[in-house]
Design a protein around this motif. Structure first.
Motif, PDB file in Angstrom:
ATOM      1  N   ALA A   8       0.855  -1.185   0.000  1.00  0.00           N
ATOM      2  CA  ALA A   8       0.000   0.000   0.000  1.00  0.00           C
ATOM      3  C   ALA A   8       0.894   1.239   0.000  1.00  0.00           C
ATOM      4  O   ALA A   8       1.802   1.352   0.817  1.00  0.00           O
ATOM      5  CB  ALA A   8      -0.923   0.010   1.206  1.00  0.00           C
ATOM      6  N   THR A   9       0.644   2.159  -0.920  1.00  0.00           N
ATOM      7  CA  THR A   9       1.423   3.388  -1.020  1.00  0.00           C
ATOM      8  C   THR A   9       0.475   4.572  -1.140  1.00  0.00           C
ATOM      9  O   THR A   9      -0.708   4.412  -1.462  1.00  0.00           O
ATOM     10  CB  THR A   9       2.370   3.352  -2.237  1.00  0.00           C
ATOM     11  OG1 THR A   9       1.595   3.126  -3.422  1.00  0.00           O
ATOM     12  CG2 THR A   9       3.400   2.244  -2.096  1.00  0.00           C
ATOM     13  N   GLY A  10       1.020   5.752  -0.895  1.00  0.00           N
ATOM     14  CA  GLY A  10       0.195   6.947  -0.975  1.00  0.00           C
ATOM     15  C   GLY A  10       1.000   8.142  -1.415  1.00  0.00           C
ATOM     16  O   GLY A  10       2.189   8.042  -1.748  1.00  0.00           O
ATOM     17  N   GLU A  11       0.361   9.314  -1.384  1.00  0.00           N
ATOM     18  CA  GLU A  11       1.033  10.553  -1.752  1.00  0.00           C
ATOM     19  C   GLU A  11       1.995  11.005  -0.659  1.00  0.00           C
ATOM     20  O   GLU A  11       2.846  11.862  -0.890  1.00  0.00           O
ATOM     21  CB  GLU A  11      -0.014  11.638  -2.026  1.00  0.00           C
ATOM     22  CG  GLU A  11      -0.959  11.272  -3.165  1.00  0.00           C
ATOM     23  CD  GLU A  11      -2.132  12.233  -3.246  1.00  0.00           C
ATOM     24  OE1 GLU A  11      -1.920  13.440  -3.009  1.00  0.00           O
ATOM     25  OE2 GLU A  11      -3.244  11.778  -3.527  1.00  0.00           O
ATOM     26  N   VAL A  57      -3.491   0.306  -3.414  1.00  0.00           N
ATOM     27  CA  VAL A  57      -3.320  -1.024  -2.823  1.00  0.00           C
ATOM     28  C   VAL A  57      -3.110  -2.029  -3.953  1.00  0.00           C
ATOM     29  O   VAL A  57      -3.896  -2.072  -4.913  1.00  0.00           O
ATOM     30  CB  VAL A  57      -4.555  -1.420  -1.986  1.00  0.00           C
ATOM     31  CG1 VAL A  57      -4.347  -2.796  -1.353  1.00  0.00           C
ATOM     32  CG2 VAL A  57      -4.836  -0.374  -0.910  1.00  0.00           C
ATOM     33  N   ARG A  58      -2.078  -2.840  -3.851  1.00  0.00           N
ATOM     34  CA  ARG A  58      -1.795  -3.853  -4.868  1.00  0.00           C
ATOM     35  C   ARG A  58      -2.597  -5.120  -4.571  1.00  0.00           C
ATOM     36  O   ARG A  58      -2.059  -6.189  -4.276  1.00  0.00           O
ATOM     37  CB  ARG A  58      -0.298  -4.143  -4.915  1.00  0.00           C
ATOM     38  CG  ARG A  58       0.532  -2.939  -5.340  1.00  0.00           C
ATOM     39  CD  ARG A  58       1.981  -3.291  -5.589  1.00  0.00           C
ATOM     40  NE  ARG A  58       2.738  -2.123  -5.982  1.00  0.00           N
ATOM     41  CZ  ARG A  58       2.735  -1.600  -7.215  1.00  0.00           C
ATOM     42  NH1 ARG A  58       2.029  -2.174  -8.167  1.00  0.00           N
ATOM     43  NH2 ARG A  58       3.443  -0.519  -7.485  1.00  0.00           N
ATOM     44  N   PRO A  76     -18.132   5.183   4.186  1.00  0.00           N
ATOM     45  CA  PRO A  76     -17.564   4.484   3.031  1.00  0.00           C
ATOM     46  C   PRO A  76     -16.916   5.471   2.077  1.00  0.00           C
ATOM     47  O   PRO A  76     -17.298   6.652   2.010  1.00  0.00           O
ATOM     48  CB  PRO A  76     -18.782   3.800   2.399  1.00  0.00           C
ATOM     49  CG  PRO A  76     -19.820   3.781   3.469  1.00  0.00           C
ATOM     50  CD  PRO A  76     -19.584   4.997   4.302  1.00  0.00           C
ATOM     51  N   THR A  77     -15.923   5.003   1.340  1.00  0.00           N
ATOM     52  CA  THR A  77     -15.260   5.863   0.371  1.00  0.00           C
ATOM     53  C   THR A  77     -15.124   5.138  -0.955  1.00  0.00           C
ATOM     54  O   THR A  77     -15.258   3.907  -1.033  1.00  0.00           O
ATOM     55  CB  THR A  77     -13.890   6.307   0.895  1.00  0.00           C
ATOM     56  OG1 THR A  77     -13.363   7.304   0.035  1.00  0.00           O
ATOM     57  CG2 THR A  77     -12.919   5.140   0.986  1.00  0.00           C
ATOM     58  N   ARG A  78     -14.843   5.884  -1.996  1.00  0.00           N
ATOM     59  CA  ARG A  78     -14.792   5.346  -3.355  1.00  0.00           C
ATOM     60  C   ARG A  78     -13.542   4.489  -3.550  1.00  0.00           C
ATOM     61  O   ARG A  78     -12.441   4.872  -3.158  1.00  0.00           O
ATOM     62  CB  ARG A  78     -14.793   6.492  -4.359  1.00  0.00           C
ATOM     63  CG  ARG A  78     -14.783   6.041  -5.828  1.00  0.00           C
ATOM     64  CD  ARG A  78     -14.548   7.233  -6.730  1.00  0.00           C
ATOM     65  NE  ARG A  78     -15.562   8.256  -6.528  1.00  0.00           N
ATOM     66  CZ  ARG A  78     -16.745   8.268  -7.137  1.00  0.00           C
ATOM     67  NH1 ARG A  78     -17.056   7.293  -7.978  1.00  0.00           N
ATOM     68  NH2 ARG A  78     -17.608   9.235  -6.909  1.00  0.00           N
ATOM     69  N   VAL A  79     -13.734   3.328  -4.196  1.00  0.00           N
ATOM     70  CA  VAL A  79     -12.638   2.434  -4.544  1.00  0.00           C
ATOM     71  C   VAL A  79     -12.688   2.166  -6.044  1.00  0.00           C
ATOM     72  O   VAL A  79     -13.743   1.790  -6.580  1.00  0.00           O
ATOM     73  CB  VAL A  79     -12.719   1.102  -3.776  1.00  0.00           C
ATOM     74  CG1 VAL A  79     -11.577   0.175  -4.191  1.00  0.00           C
ATOM     75  CG2 VAL A  79     -12.688   1.344  -2.266  1.00  0.00           C
ATOM     76  N   ALA A  88      -4.516  -7.150  -9.820  1.00  0.00           N
ATOM     77  CA  ALA A  88      -5.419  -6.034  -9.566  1.00  0.00           C
ATOM     78  C   ALA A  88      -4.735  -4.957  -8.725  1.00  0.00           C
ATOM     79  O   ALA A  88      -3.953  -5.248  -7.827  1.00  0.00           O
ATOM     80  CB  ALA A  88      -6.673  -6.522  -8.859  1.00  0.00           C
ATOM     81  N   VAL A  89      -5.051  -3.689  -9.043  1.00  0.00           N
ATOM     82  CA  VAL A  89      -4.580  -2.531  -8.283  1.00  0.00           C
ATOM     83  C   VAL A  89      -5.793  -1.685  -7.934  1.00  0.00           C
ATOM     84  O   VAL A  89      -6.593  -1.341  -8.815  1.00  0.00           O
ATOM     85  CB  VAL A  89      -3.556  -1.694  -9.077  1.00  0.00           C
ATOM     86  CG1 VAL A  89      -3.177  -0.446  -8.288  1.00  0.00           C
ATOM     87  CG2 VAL A  89      -2.326  -2.520  -9.404  1.00  0.00           C
ATOM     88  N   SER A  90      -5.941  -1.337  -6.647  1.00  0.00           N
ATOM     89  CA  SER A  90      -7.090  -0.561  -6.191  1.00  0.00           C
ATOM     90  C   SER A  90      -6.635   0.805  -5.708  1.00  0.00           C
ATOM     91  O   SER A  90      -5.637   0.920  -4.994  1.00  0.00           O
ATOM     92  CB  SER A  90      -7.820  -1.286  -5.053  1.00  0.00           C
ATOM     93  OG  SER A  90      -8.224  -2.584  -5.454  1.00  0.00           O
ATOM     94  N   THR A  91      -7.371   1.824  -6.108  1.00  0.00           N
ATOM     95  CA  THR A  91      -7.115   3.189  -5.642  1.00  0.00           C
ATOM     96  C   THR A  91      -8.248   3.597  -4.712  1.00  0.00           C
ATOM     97  O   THR A  91      -9.415   3.608  -5.111  1.00  0.00           O
ATOM     98  CB  THR A  91      -7.010   4.171  -6.811  1.00  0.00           C
ATOM     99  OG1 THR A  91      -5.956   3.749  -7.688  1.00  0.00           O
ATOM    100  CG2 THR A  91      -6.714   5.569  -6.305  1.00  0.00           C
TER     101      THR A  91
END
Length: 728
Positions: A8-11, A57-58, A76-79, A88-91
């Motif tokens: 998991a990575t982020g800005e 998220v990988r 809840p938030t958008r995936v 699969a890669v999820s943002t």
């Protein structure tokens, strides 16, 4: 721990924990520096917007939630899931909404199928209406922590912030804040306007000439006689005190000067002293006459004669240090200043840092020496010594204390002294105090404040210009260190007169010298009526309105009626939050919040109370609790679950007086065991924090906007699960 690098990575760098197919990540609003006020919604110092971030998220993420510590919400938030060569890669979208950080929680896998209608047939009752509320005081002022004298009541709602107008444009005002001065930001010496002379000062007071030329760049500054500047700021706050410096100007460095001009009104007459304090060069005019202060340094004091109510004060500030000598200070920090009137000799001496004169090079040790006479036996002494270098304290030749070097920041050498308090034993007679500094740097300075109480007499010995000093072969007198150090009041050995006349609510009465004369300031002499608007909560039965002017008052849409004895008693409790309008007699001086000696104080009884932010219900400064109560007819079936929706504060729930649960963060859901099939009385007590009260009633700058919201926001529902079976 996440079991693979890059899972998991982020800005910004993330802290990730993963267990099975579930994981959580801490997402900060900025990196590496989040800034002094991270809860503001503008851009952070690092340039990263604090509105929205994201986590990659990988893996395939089925669902995700964002938990916001600033609001207490879970939603809840958008995936967005995409395919790549590696799988699969999820943002995951992360709305921060001004918070310094948020938690993102997700579950891997495919989205869960939508439950069938039969499976989701839980019965939901809307309980968002029909609540009655009563206030629960929680602030404890037994020891005077919130206001002096100890025991002063803080059990009633107070209203400090209101709308104000002298015409048609409404502005925000805060009770007691309304004294006005005009400030001309720094301009080159050759462009500084001529000061008002005696003739033009008379025209200003007669209303034939404005105090400052229109459109000439003079700003308006506002302050309170009891609380100082509206936003004191500061790296470590105000240390439980009201700042002395209540007029701020952009710092005049180099060949520039700033001006301050105001009309001072006082009821005192006769000989007086005018004091102007600032860490800068000063020139002072009183009614157009240039004064010759009898002291130089931080405080310039001059003898004057007060012959009338209103007088024109003007002073010029120049030659200031651009960056204060303090850790983490920045270039361009505004320069503080103050002014006040006292009886001759009534302000008393205050300690300042001292050092040898320019050109003296310390040889590794500087000795500072002065003498003090104690009038009688049984004296109690308090000594405060401050220095960044190591110092030894001697009394009558005997060592009584040793302070080691405490300056750890080489870039700010001498900028962060440590202050130590001592209580030496002193008998009657003359005593010699010596402070020996281990110093080889000409910039080192020492602070000393010795206060001795002997019976009814109080004497003091303070550092500053004129102490005996010696180092190597040099012997001479000290000078006051002129570097900008900011407020030093928190380092004093005893309470001294404050430049603002009404600060005793927090500091108590002065031990040394006298008190300053009450005064007010304004920037014009033409009187005008003014109006104030604010909202009081449901259940209000009376109001204390501490106005300094005669006034009339309107309740809701009712007629205006004269206000007698500053107390408004209503015929019956108000059934809902209600607007109040106050109209004062015309005034030129008591403008804005200065028309109020303190806040509006509200007395209430239990009354219908809608859900919502307390700020919208007339309870903006309330830092206690509110108990919401209502009757609920619970359907038969399994034990229901009370869902309070969104709440700002901690919660305690009871059913028919029996404890049912408590929570301090979402989800605010409580099983009501044994309540099915009967009528019950549900009580929900929401308790807020200190922040709303401190933000309104005190001069602190450390109550952030996101801390000011409190209340039961809802929606409140009662969910009765589908299917058979009871309790459990």
């Amino acid at each position: 721990m996440a079991d693979a690098a890059g899972y998991a990575t982020g800005e910004v760098p993330l802290l990730v924990r993963r267990q099975g197919n579930q994981a959580v990540a801490l997402v900060t609003a900025a990196f590496p520096e989040i800034g002094a006020h991270p809860l503001r919604t503008d851009a952070s110092p690092s340039g990263l917007a604090v509105g929205t971030s994201s986590v990659t998220v990988r893996a395939e993420v089925a669902e995700a939630e964002v938990w916001n510590p600033a609001t207490g919400s879970r939603r809840p938030t958008r995936v967005t899931v995409t395919d790549s060569a590696d799988g699969a890669v999820s943002t995951v979208e992360v709305p921060l909404d001004g918070a310094p950080a948020a938690l993102v929680v997700w579950r891997e896998g495919r989205p869960a199928p939508t439950p069938s209608e039969r499976e989701s047939a839980d019965r939901v009752l809307d309980l968002s209406a029909g609540w009655h509320g009563r206030l629960i005081p929680t602030l404890d002022n037994t020891w005077g922590d919130l206001a002096l004298p100890p025991g002063t009541s803080v059990d009633e709602p107070q209203i400090w912030t209101m709308e104000w107008t002298e015409g048609t444009v409404w502005e925000r005002a805060r009770a007691t804040y309304g004294n006005r001065v005009r400030v001309l930001p720094p301009v080159p010496f050759g462009e500084v306007p001529e000061p008002l002379d005696a003739e033009r000062a008379e025209l200003v007071l007669a209303g034939e000439l404005p105090l400052v030329p229109p459109d000439a760049g003079w700003d308006v500054a506002v302050y309170s006689s009891s609380r100082g500047v509206p936003d004191p700021g500061g790296l470590l706050g105000i240390k439980g005190l009201v700042n002395e410096e209540f007029v701020r100007v952009p710092v005049p460095v180099g060949a520039t000067a700033a001006r301050v001009r105001t009309i001072v009104e006082t009821g005192h007459r006769g000989p007086a002293e005018l004091h102007v304090g600032a860490e800068a060069g000063k020139r002072v005019w009183w009614n157009g006459e240039l004064l010759d202060p009898d002291s130089e340094g931080y405080v310039a004091s001059a003898r004057i004669t007060v012959a009338r109510d209103r007088n024109v004060l003007e002073y010029e500030l120049s030659d200031a240090q651009g960056r204060p000598s303090a850790i983490s200070a920045e270039d361009g920090t505004p320069l503080g200043s103050f002014f006040c009137l006292s009886a001759p000799g009534g302000f008393g001496p205050c300690p300042r840092f001292m050092r040898p004169p320019d050109g003296v090079r310390p040889d590794g040790r500087v000795t500072y020496r002065a003498r003090l006479r104690v009038p009688g036996e049984g004296a109690r002494a308090v000594l405060v010594v401050g220095a960044a270098s190591a110092v030894t304290v001697l009394l009558d030749g005997d060592v009584v204390a040793r302070q080691e070097k405490v300056e750890y920041y080489a870039a700010d050498w001498g900028a962060v002294p440590q202050f130590f308090r001592h209580e030496p034993a002193l008998g009657a007679g003359e005593h010699t105090l010596e402070v020996v500094a281990d110093s080889a740097d000409a910039r080192d300075a020492v602070f000393v404040d010795l206060v001795v109480r002997s019976g009814d007499e109080v004497t003091a010995l303070v550092s500053g210009a004129g102490w005996e000093a010696g180092t190597g072969g040099w012997r001479g007198r000290t000078v006051e260190d002129e570097r900008r150090r900011g407020e030093l009041r928190h380092c004093h050995a005893a309470v001294r007169p404050h430049p603002l006349p009404d600060t005793g609510w927090l500091t108590g009465r002065p031990v040394l010298a006298g008190t300053v004369w009450p005064s007010r300031s304004t920037d014009g002499v033409h009187a005008a009526p003014q109006r104030f608007r604010f909202t009081v909560p449901a259940g209000t039965v009376s109001l204390d309105l501490p106005l300094a002017l005669p006034a009339g008052v309107c309740v809701g849409d009712g007629p205006e009626s004269p206000l007698d004895a500053q107390r408004l008693t209503l015929r019956q409790p108000l059934p809902a939050p209600t607007p109040i309008e106050v109209v004062t007699e015309p005034t030129a001086v008591l403008r804005g919040g200065s028309a109020w000696r303190g806040p509006v104080r509200v007395r209430t009884v239990p009354a219908p109370l809608p859900l919502g932010d307390w700020r919208e219900l007339g309870l903006g400064s309330w830092s206690g609790g509110v108990t919401y109560a209502r009757a609920v007819q619970v359907p038969p079936g399994p034990d229901p679950v009370l869902d309070l929706g969104r709440v700002r504060g901690s919660v305690e729930v009871s059913v028919d007086g029996e404890f049912a649960g408590e929570a301090f963060c979402a989800p605010y859901r409580f099983p009501l065991r044994g309540a099915a099939g009967r009528g019950v009385r549900v009580e929900v007590t929401v308790r807020g924090t200190l922040a709303p009260y401190l933000a309104e009633a005190t001069p602190t700058a450390w109550a952030f906007d996101c801390q000011l919201s409190s209340g039961l926001l809802g929606p409140v529902t009662l969910r009765v699960p589908s299917g058979g079976g009871g309790g459990g």
